[in-house]
Design an enzyme around this catalytic site. Structure first.
Site, PDB file in Angstrom:
ATOM      1  N   GLN A 104       0.775  -1.283   0.148  1.00 33.83           N
ATOM      2  CA  GLN A 104      -0.005   0.003  -0.027  1.00 33.83           C
ATOM      3  C   GLN A 104       0.863   1.218   0.124  1.00 33.83           C
ATOM      4  OE1 GLN A 104      -2.429   1.892   3.428  1.00 33.83           O
ATOM      5  NE2 GLN A 104      -3.941   0.816   2.502  1.00 33.83           N
ATOM      6  N   TYR A 175      -6.571  10.085   4.980  1.00 39.55           N
ATOM      7  CA  TYR A 175      -4.972  10.247   4.638  1.00 39.55           C
ATOM      8  C   TYR A 175      -5.371  11.335   3.308  1.00 39.55           C
ATOM      9  CZ  TYR A 175      -3.357   6.720   7.452  1.00 39.55           C
ATOM     10  OH  TYR A 175      -3.236   6.105   8.719  1.00 39.55           O
ATOM     11  N   ARG A 223      -7.946   1.487  -2.274  1.00 44.12           N
ATOM     12  CA  ARG A 223      -8.628   1.508  -1.056  1.00 44.12           C
ATOM     13  C   ARG A 223      -9.430   2.903  -0.758  1.00 44.12           C
ATOM     14  NH1 ARG A 223      -6.604  -0.461   5.139  1.00 44.12           N
ATOM     15  NH2 ARG A 223      -8.206  -1.842   5.392  1.00 44.12           N
ATOM     16  N   CYS A 343      -9.539 -13.409  16.827  1.00 42.86           N
ATOM     17  CA  CYS A 343      -9.593 -11.898  17.450  1.00 42.86           C
ATOM     18  C   CYS A 343     -10.876 -11.689  18.136  1.00 42.86           C
ATOM     19  CB  CYS A 343      -9.236 -11.078  16.275  1.00 42.86           C
ATOM     20  SG  CYS A 343      -9.424  -9.267  16.647  1.00 42.86           S
ATOM     21  N   CYS A 346     -10.339  -6.523  20.599  1.00 44.13           N
ATOM     22  CA  CYS A 346     -10.030  -5.695  21.987  1.00 44.13           C
ATOM     23  C   CYS A 346      -9.370  -4.326  21.503  1.00 44.13           C
ATOM     24  CB  CYS A 346      -9.528  -6.550  22.991  1.00 44.13           C
ATOM     25  SG  CYS A 346      -7.689  -7.004  22.634  1.00 44.13           S
ATOM     26  N   CYS A 350      -3.007  -3.987  18.946  1.00 43.39           N
ATOM     27  CA  CYS A 350      -2.667  -3.656  17.616  1.00 43.39           C
ATOM     28  C   CYS A 350      -2.862  -2.271  17.384  1.00 43.39           C
ATOM     29  CB  CYS A 350      -3.760  -4.516  16.622  1.00 43.39           C
ATOM     30  SG  CYS A 350      -5.412  -4.586  17.339  1.00 43.39           S
ATOM     31  N   CYS A 363      -0.460  -8.507  20.428  1.00 42.39           N
ATOM     32  CA  CYS A 363      -1.915  -9.054  20.392  1.00 42.39           C
ATOM     33  C   CYS A 363      -2.185  -9.737  22.000  1.00 42.39           C
ATOM     34  CB  CYS A 363      -2.000 -10.122  19.312  1.00 42.39           C
ATOM     35  SG  CYS A 363      -3.462 -10.725  19.175  1.00 42.39           S
ATOM     36  N   ALA A 394      -4.647 -15.606  32.406  1.00 44.51           N
ATOM     37  CA  ALA A 394      -3.442 -15.782  32.619  1.00 44.51           C
ATOM     38  C   ALA A 394      -3.001 -17.226  33.081  1.00 44.51           C
ATOM     39  CB  ALA A 394      -2.978 -14.424  33.611  1.00 44.51           C
ATOM     40  N   ALA A 459      -6.984 -23.785  46.054  1.00 43.61           N
ATOM     41  CA  ALA A 459      -5.756 -24.351  46.302  1.00 43.61           C
ATOM     42  C   ALA A 459      -4.945 -23.455  47.501  1.00 43.61           C
ATOM     43  CB  ALA A 459      -4.525 -24.047  45.160  1.00 43.61           C
TER      44      ALA A 459
END
Length: 680
Positions: A104, A175, A223, A343, A346, A350, A363, A394, A459
């Protein structure tokens, strides 16, 4: 077995054959050097997507005219032959894996990055900023515009020489070329302003110049932002009229949407459905009968296949989807749907990293976007017992990673389900995509024979002692922050109460009834409080108010999330109180104080105290002491270390591999320093 065959049909553009219908769009990475050169991270990152089967990879936008055209903290360049060698190495590696490659070419115009302009004023169609509060540009002169056109042609020829299969002109997303197309940003009175034909003139010249340099058979993509979603901006009908002047010489239309002030519709916010922009691509395809690329939060392979089968578009963009899952094509083709890292939109690693924080992209779902699963090459040679306390994202990432390199892993979760806070947040209707992350992790965990999961078990050091652990990972997450504010804890314990925490609504939405007749007040303007406000205001509560002690709302959200939530507050006419402090909680009202010291009551039917999250460390001290006495390593990750974002816990979950390598080195009495025999 579902039929996704339409996705894998080759497609010929001029003399270029694309092996399937999946396109990786040009998403900036912030990997480049300050001088615009390509680095190894670029090649390795894109190579994963080429290996994974992507049909067409469009390299992130490259600068056609430095410094005026520069975009982002770091950006690749193509304004000089010196950049051809690096770009050639890139195309050579992508072709090795069967991918077609475009680049691009872009001029940022008024959206130019100020830090690299060295005091120069950016140029545009007019003197109107490309976003609210943006830098004021100056109108480009006629001479400058014709020079820019020549630069586009030279850049296209360089791309061809560097081995690219196609070039893409960026004429959307605020742009330079988009600034000329838009009646909002173009108030010129010369041949480049006014009528649709005049506003399209610069792009027409660019297309013609590029075509003259690359010949008739080299594909040129265009685009566009088909709909601006800005008052007074281009509508879909306007864009179709504009494209009548641009269609000749263009081989493929890449149909996107939005401008800087509506970036949540350009980098899709989480709650937008799969393929929500498809109608735009179909309108362009139907009118011009040319190959068209559709975009818009695509994740589900069945929706993608349907989009192609029904002739809505010829190609479908997977941008963030391929950051999360570089092997998307290969996995779908092999019917490995349950192993897809979907994905979750969120927009943290990115978009927020790149746009708001000037960091290289990362990511949440994929902790290593460059090497992907290369860590699995490392397999332990000495048996190690790993215990993970907590089954949120996690903890699951840590447990899976440890098991995948050969450790014996036992995971304990006190709740009856896995997924932790992310699974609970996904119960909000507008946050449902988040559930795809814990679902993926759970499927992954269940496939590992050396990973044992114990639910409904809290635990303790005594419970895990019999396992003789070498490493205990604490991933106990977080809990609502509920400070000792007058009346708060009394009201949370009261029968038939009207005061709640975030956990109360996530655990039981059904208790909140007759919403249309309820007044709702939320204390806390961070991510947690805004989720509650969104739920009740979108469900047409009688009145919704939010109170934030800071002078700004949504400071802990990502860039796209913040804009999305601020738009939601305005659209739903939420009563916002900034710089306002909670003093006291009563049965049916909050007593608050504004920045001028004035105290007042906010009455409610449902009152929520959402002041953020606090690390859950109930047994941390006991584990730490037990680890010292019993000679194992105790390590905290995720929210129990510090309440943060999903991306942080996922990264720390993957990083336990460094602890495992250290433990093995110590057990084996290996030489300290660089290990030349094992991958790091």
């Amino acid at each position: 077995m579902p039929n996704f065959s339409a996705i894998f049909e080759p497609f010929v553009i001029n003399k270029t054959t694309i092996r399937n219908r999946i396109v990786m769009p040009p998403i900036g990475t912030n990997f480049a050097t300050l001088h615009g050169e390509m680095v190894d991270d670029h090649i390795q990152y894109y190579e994963q997507r080429a290996k994974g089967g992507t049909g067409l990879i469009i390299l992130e936008n490259v600068c056609v005219d430095f410094p005026y055209g520069t975009n982002g903290t770091t950006q690749l360049r193509i304004d000089n032959d010196q950049y051809i060698p690096g770009l050639y190495k890139f195309t050579e590696r992508m072709h090795k894996h069967g991918a077609s490659v475009a680049v691009q070419i872009n001029h940022a115009g008024a959206s130019a990055y100020p830090g690299r302009l060295n005091g120069l004023q950016p140029i545009s169609s007019s003197n109107i900023p490309s976003k609210t509060g943006g830098n004021i540009p100056r109108p480009a002169t006629i001479e400058e515009l014709h020079d820019i056109v020549k630069q586009y042609g030279l850049a296209a020829h360089r791309a061809q020489r560097a081995g690219f299969d196609a070039v893409e002109i960026h004429a959307g997303h605020s742009y330079l070329l988009s600034q000329f197309l838009s009646p909002l940003y173009n108030n010129r009175t010369d041949e480049f302003g006014g009528s649709i034909e005049n506003r399209a003139r610069l792009i027409r010249l660019v297309i013609d110049e590029m075509r003259s340099k690359v010949g008739p058979f080299f594909p040129i993509l265009l685009r566009i932002s088909a709909v601006d979603f800005v008052d007074g901006g281009n509508t879909l009908d306007d864009t179709l009229a504009i494209l009548e002047h641009l269609s000749e010489g263009v081989d493929v239309f890449d149909v996107s949407a939005a401008q800087n002030d509506t970036i949540q519709f350009q980098i899709d916010q989480m709650n937008l459905p799969d393929g929500w922009r498809s109608y735009m691509a179909k309108a362009v395809r139907d009118k011009f009968n040319k190959p068209t690329i559709a975009s818009g939060n695509f994740r589900d392979p069945s929706i993608i296949a349907k989009t192609i089968e029904e002739g809505i578009a010829d190609f479908v963009v997977l941008g963030r989807g391929l950051i999360a899952e570089p092997y998307w094509v290969e996995k779908v083709q092999n019917n490995e749907i349950d192993t897809l890292r979907k994905c979750i939109s969120c927009n943290i690693g990115c978009a927020d990293h790149r746009i708001a924080r000037s960091k290289p992209i990362r990511c949440t779902v994929n902790p290593d976007i460059i090497s992907y699963e290369d860590y699995k090459r490392y397999q332990i040679s000495t048996p190690l017992n790993v215990v993970v306390v907590g089954g949120g994202t996690a903890g699951l990432e840590a447990a899976c990673t440890a098991a995948e390199v050969g450790c014996n892993v036992t995971l304990y979760e006190e709740k009856p389900f896995l997924g932790g806070l992310s699974m609970m947040i996904s119960r909000f209707p507008y946050k449902q995509r988040i559930a795809d992350l814990p679902k993926f992790l759970i499927n992954r965990a269940k496939s590992l024979k050396n990973l044992t999961i114990n639910l409904n078990t809290r635990a303790t050091p005594e419970i895990i002692e019999k396992l003789q652990p070498d490493l205990v990972i604490s991933a106990t997450g977080s809990k609502p922050l509920l400070p000792p504010i007058k009346g708060l804890h009394d009201q949370l314990r009261a029968p038939n109460r009207q005061v709640f925490s975030i956990f109360d609504i996530m655990e039981d939405f059904n208790q909140f009834t007759d919403i249309a007749n309820k007044k709702v007040v939320v204390i806390g303007g961070g991510a947690v409080g805004l989720d509650v406000v969104e739920y009740f205001s979108e469900n047409n509560a009688k009145a919704v108010s939010i109170v934030e002690m800071k002078p700004a709302m949504a400071e802990d959200l990502d860039y796209i999330g913040r804009i999305s939530m601020m738009t939601m507050l305005k659209h739903n006419q939420v009563d916002v109180h900034l710089s306002t402090t909670l003093l006291e909680v009563a049965e049916n009202h909050f007593l608050v104080k504004d920045k001028d010291g004035h105290q007042f009551k906010l009455e409610f039917d449902y009152g929520f105290v959402c002041l953020g999250m606090l690390s859950e460390n109930t047994f941390s001290q006991a584990f730490s002491e037990h680890a010292t006495k019993n000679n194992y390593v105790y390590h905290k990750i995720g929210d129990c270390k510090q309440a943060r974002k999903l991306i942080d816990g996922m990264r720390e979950g993957r990083d336990v591999i460094t602890l495992i390598q250290r433990l093995e080195r110590i057990k084996n009495k290996e030489i300290r320093g660089v290990d030349i025999n094992k991958p790091l």
